[in-house]
Write an enzyme that holds these catalytic residues in place. Structure first.
Site, PDB file in Angstrom:
ATOM      1  N   ARG A  57      30.252  17.482 -11.275  1.00 22.22           N
ATOM      2  CA  ARG A  57      31.323  18.459 -11.125  1.00 22.22           C
ATOM      3  C   ARG A  57      32.480  17.977 -10.258  1.00 22.22           C
ATOM      4  O   ARG A  57      33.642  18.120 -10.612  1.00 22.22           O
ATOM      5  CB  ARG A  57      30.792  19.775 -10.512  1.00 22.22           C
ATOM      6  CG  ARG A  57      30.174  20.719 -11.505  1.00 22.22           C
ATOM      7  CD  ARG A  57      29.056  21.483 -10.844  1.00 22.22           C
ATOM      8  NE  ARG A  57      28.037  20.528 -10.490  1.00 22.22           N
ATOM      9  CZ  ARG A  57      27.054  20.147 -11.324  1.00 22.22           C
ATOM     10  NH1 ARG A  57      26.963  20.680 -12.501  1.00 22.22           N
ATOM     11  NH2 ARG A  57      26.170  19.240 -10.962  1.00 22.22           N
ATOM     12  N   THR A  58      32.153  17.433  -9.089  1.00 20.88           N
ATOM     13  CA  THR A  58      33.233  17.108  -8.149  1.00 20.88           C
ATOM     14  C   THR A  58      34.187  16.073  -8.753  1.00 20.88           C
ATOM     15  O   THR A  58      35.403  16.235  -8.730  1.00 20.88           O
ATOM     16  CB  THR A  58      32.648  16.602  -6.815  1.00 20.88           C
ATOM     17  OG1 THR A  58      31.730  17.574  -6.336  1.00 20.88           O
ATOM     18  CG2 THR A  58      33.738  16.391  -5.776  1.00 20.88           C
ATOM     19  N   LYS A  87      29.032  -6.634  -1.579  1.00 23.96           N
ATOM     20  CA  LYS A  87      29.193  -7.987  -1.030  1.00 23.96           C
ATOM     21  C   LYS A  87      29.317  -7.961   0.493  1.00 23.96           C
ATOM     22  O   LYS A  87      29.570  -8.976   1.113  1.00 23.96           O
ATOM     23  CB  LYS A  87      30.451  -8.640  -1.621  1.00 23.96           C
ATOM     24  CG  LYS A  87      30.439  -8.727  -3.127  1.00 23.96           C
ATOM     25  CD  LYS A  87      31.759  -9.319  -3.614  1.00 23.96           C
ATOM     26  CE  LYS A  87      31.817  -9.343  -5.128  1.00 23.96           C
ATOM     27  NZ  LYS A  87      33.153  -9.741  -5.605  1.00 23.96           N
ATOM     28  N   ARG A 109      33.979   9.906  -2.142  1.00 22.77           N
ATOM     29  CA  ARG A 109      32.615  10.383  -1.852  1.00 22.77           C
ATOM     30  C   ARG A 109      31.847   9.204  -1.294  1.00 22.77           C
ATOM     31  O   ARG A 109      31.748   8.159  -1.939  1.00 22.77           O
ATOM     32  CB  ARG A 109      31.940  10.931  -3.102  1.00 22.77           C
ATOM     33  CG  ARG A 109      30.452  11.195  -2.861  1.00 22.77           C
ATOM     34  CD  ARG A 109      29.818  12.022  -3.940  1.00 22.77           C
ATOM     35  NE  ARG A 109      30.221  13.415  -3.842  1.00 22.77           N
ATOM     36  CZ  ARG A 109      29.675  14.388  -4.565  1.00 22.77           C
ATOM     37  NH1 ARG A 109      28.720  14.122  -5.429  1.00 22.77           N
ATOM     38  NH2 ARG A 109      30.082  15.629  -4.433  1.00 22.77           N
ATOM     39  N   HIS A 137      31.313  18.660   2.888  1.00 26.44           N
ATOM     40  CA  HIS A 137      31.878  18.657   1.533  1.00 26.44           C
ATOM     41  C   HIS A 137      32.898  19.813   1.512  1.00 26.44           C
ATOM     42  O   HIS A 137      32.676  20.844   0.898  1.00 26.44           O
ATOM     43  CB  HIS A 137      30.739  18.899   0.538  1.00 26.44           C
ATOM     44  CG  HIS A 137      31.076  18.616  -0.898  1.00 26.44           C
ATOM     45  ND1 HIS A 137      32.360  18.402  -1.351  1.00 26.44           N
ATOM     46  CD2 HIS A 137      30.279  18.534  -1.992  1.00 26.44           C
ATOM     47  CE1 HIS A 137      32.324  18.196  -2.655  1.00 26.44           C
ATOM     48  NE2 HIS A 137      31.084  18.266  -3.067  1.00 26.44           N
TER      49      HIS A 137
HETATM   50  C1  NCD Z   1      26.537  18.847  -4.027  1.00 27.73           C
HETATM   51  C2  NCD Z   1      26.767  17.580  -3.237  1.00 27.73           C
HETATM   52  O1  NCD Z   1      27.041  16.530  -3.791  1.00 27.73           O
HETATM   53  O2  NCD Z   1      26.724  17.699  -2.023  1.00 27.73           O
HETATM   54  N1  NCD Z   1      27.074  18.843  -5.280  1.00 27.73           N
HETATM   55  C3  NCD Z   1      28.392  19.168  -5.488  1.00 27.73           C
HETATM   56  O3  NCD Z   1      29.276  18.438  -5.140  1.00 27.73           O
HETATM   57  N2  NCD Z   1      28.672  20.327  -6.081  1.00 27.73           N
HETATM   58  C4  NCD Z   1      25.209  19.455  -3.907  1.00 27.73           C
HETATM   59  C5  NCD Z   1      23.945  18.645  -4.086  1.00 27.73           C
HETATM   60  O4  NCD Z   1      23.989  17.452  -4.351  1.00 27.73           O
HETATM   61  O5  NCD Z   1      22.882  19.229  -3.930  1.00 27.73           O
END
Ligand code: NCD
Length: 318
Positions: A57-58, A87, A109, A137
């Site tokens: 999703r993100t 590396k 991320r 997040h």
């Molecule tokens: C979450 C995450 O990556 O922190 N997912 C998200 O971005 N909606 C939740 C998870 O991984 O449980």
């Protein structure tokens, strides 16, 4: 606002502005003419998305958001295995190099807490934290509270039950911080004792006068919640012994169909997703399960955030 790194950086006024602008963008996406006009807002700008951990999703919502705004994207979805980190390159050096290719923003991320902050220190362009290990997040928390606002019509005067692996789940942490910005919010944390919410979040809530309680008994408190925010056990963040232990515990932390009848008729069930097996089959079909609508809100909300960090203005006619 230059970078988006953590929930604490937002204030109430900014959040209310975000709600209004997200709603307008959402409406614009539903009109062919206005949807086309959105593509001029960031036309020919460049977004880098750098994902060191899995995402569905993100990443897709950020990249869709950028595309709907007319941006071009260069992405790496498996940076953990395909970037020069393999590396031995440090994140800050990667970011310094990437900035010389003139992106207009970077969505990152990372697999360690503090990754986005480290990147922001050296970046010459805005950095958006799309999840940093067990850290935060914030853009997920923004879409979570936007969803609460949209579904319930308010974020003040509500009881939010946050359940699951609160120790390792960054979305639960960011949401708790974010709720601290509103008035008379009560939070009920439901988790196994070993996976309790971190003290950093709890002391922030104390300092900001947010009432909270902690329990491992869902059925006892479920009826008090206006919002249930259920989350996944983050097995990938545990070592082998812990995984074995929590495989067993996690069965007690499944949101079941039978729980729906304990929820207030006006109550809603949210989940940041992905859902593994902590939500029983059949719950998705309930009208009170709003997690697909929640994830849909990520698109207009991330469009607004991309516009904001690039210091561009939303056309007035929206
Ligand atoms: C979450 C995450 O990556 O922190 N997912 C998200 O971005 N909606 C939740 C998870 O991984 O449980």
């Amino acid at each position: 606002m230059r970078h988006i790194l953590e929930s604490q950086q937002f204030d109430r006024q900014l959040l209310e502005q975000l709600f209004m602008e997200t709603k307008l963008i959402d409406e614009a996406l539903n009109s062919a003419k206005r949807k086309k006009a959105l593509r001029d807002i960031c036309r020919d700008r460049l977004l880098f998305t750098l994902f060191f951990e899995p995402s569905t999703r993100t990443r897709f919502s950020f990249e869709s958001a950028a595309t709907h705004l007319g941006m071009r994207i260069i992405d790496t979805e498996s940076a953990g295995i395909s970037s020069s980190e393999v590396k031995g390159e440090r994140l800050d050096r990667s970011i310094r190099n990437l900035c010389t290719y003139r992106p207009d923003a970077i969505v990152l991320r990372y697999h360690r807490a503090g990754g986005a902050a480290l990147a922001a220190k050296v970046s010459t362009v805005p950095v958006i934290n799309a999840g940093d290990g067990k850290g935060q997040h914030p853009t997920q928390a923004l879409l979570d509270i936007y969803t609460i606002w949209k579904e319930l019509g308010r974020v003040d005067d509500i009881t939010v039950l946050i359940g699951g692996d609160l120790l390792n789940g960054r979305t639960a942490r960011s949401l708790a911080y974010m709720l601290g910005k509103f008035d008379r919010v009560r939070i009920i944390f439901v988790s196994p004792k070993e996976l309790r919410m971190g003290d950093d979040v709890l002391s922030y809530l104390k300092k900001h006068g947010v009432e909270y309680l902690e329990t491992d008994n869902l059925t006892e408190v479920l009826g008090e919640a206006d919002v249930v925010y259920w989350t996944r056990t983050q097995l990938e963040r545990m070592n082998g012994d812990e995984q074995k232990h929590f495989e067993a515990v996690k069965k007690q932390f499944v949101f079941r169909k039978s729980h729906l009848s304990l929820l207030k008729p006006s109550g809603i069930l949210l989940h940041p997703q992905p859902i593994a097996d902590e939500i029983e089959d059949g719950v998705d079909e309930s009208l009170q399960a709003r997690y697909f609508a929640q994830s849909a809100n990520g698109l207009p909300l991330r469009m607004v955030l991309l516009v904001w960090v690039q210091k561009l203005v939303m056309p007035r006619y929206y």
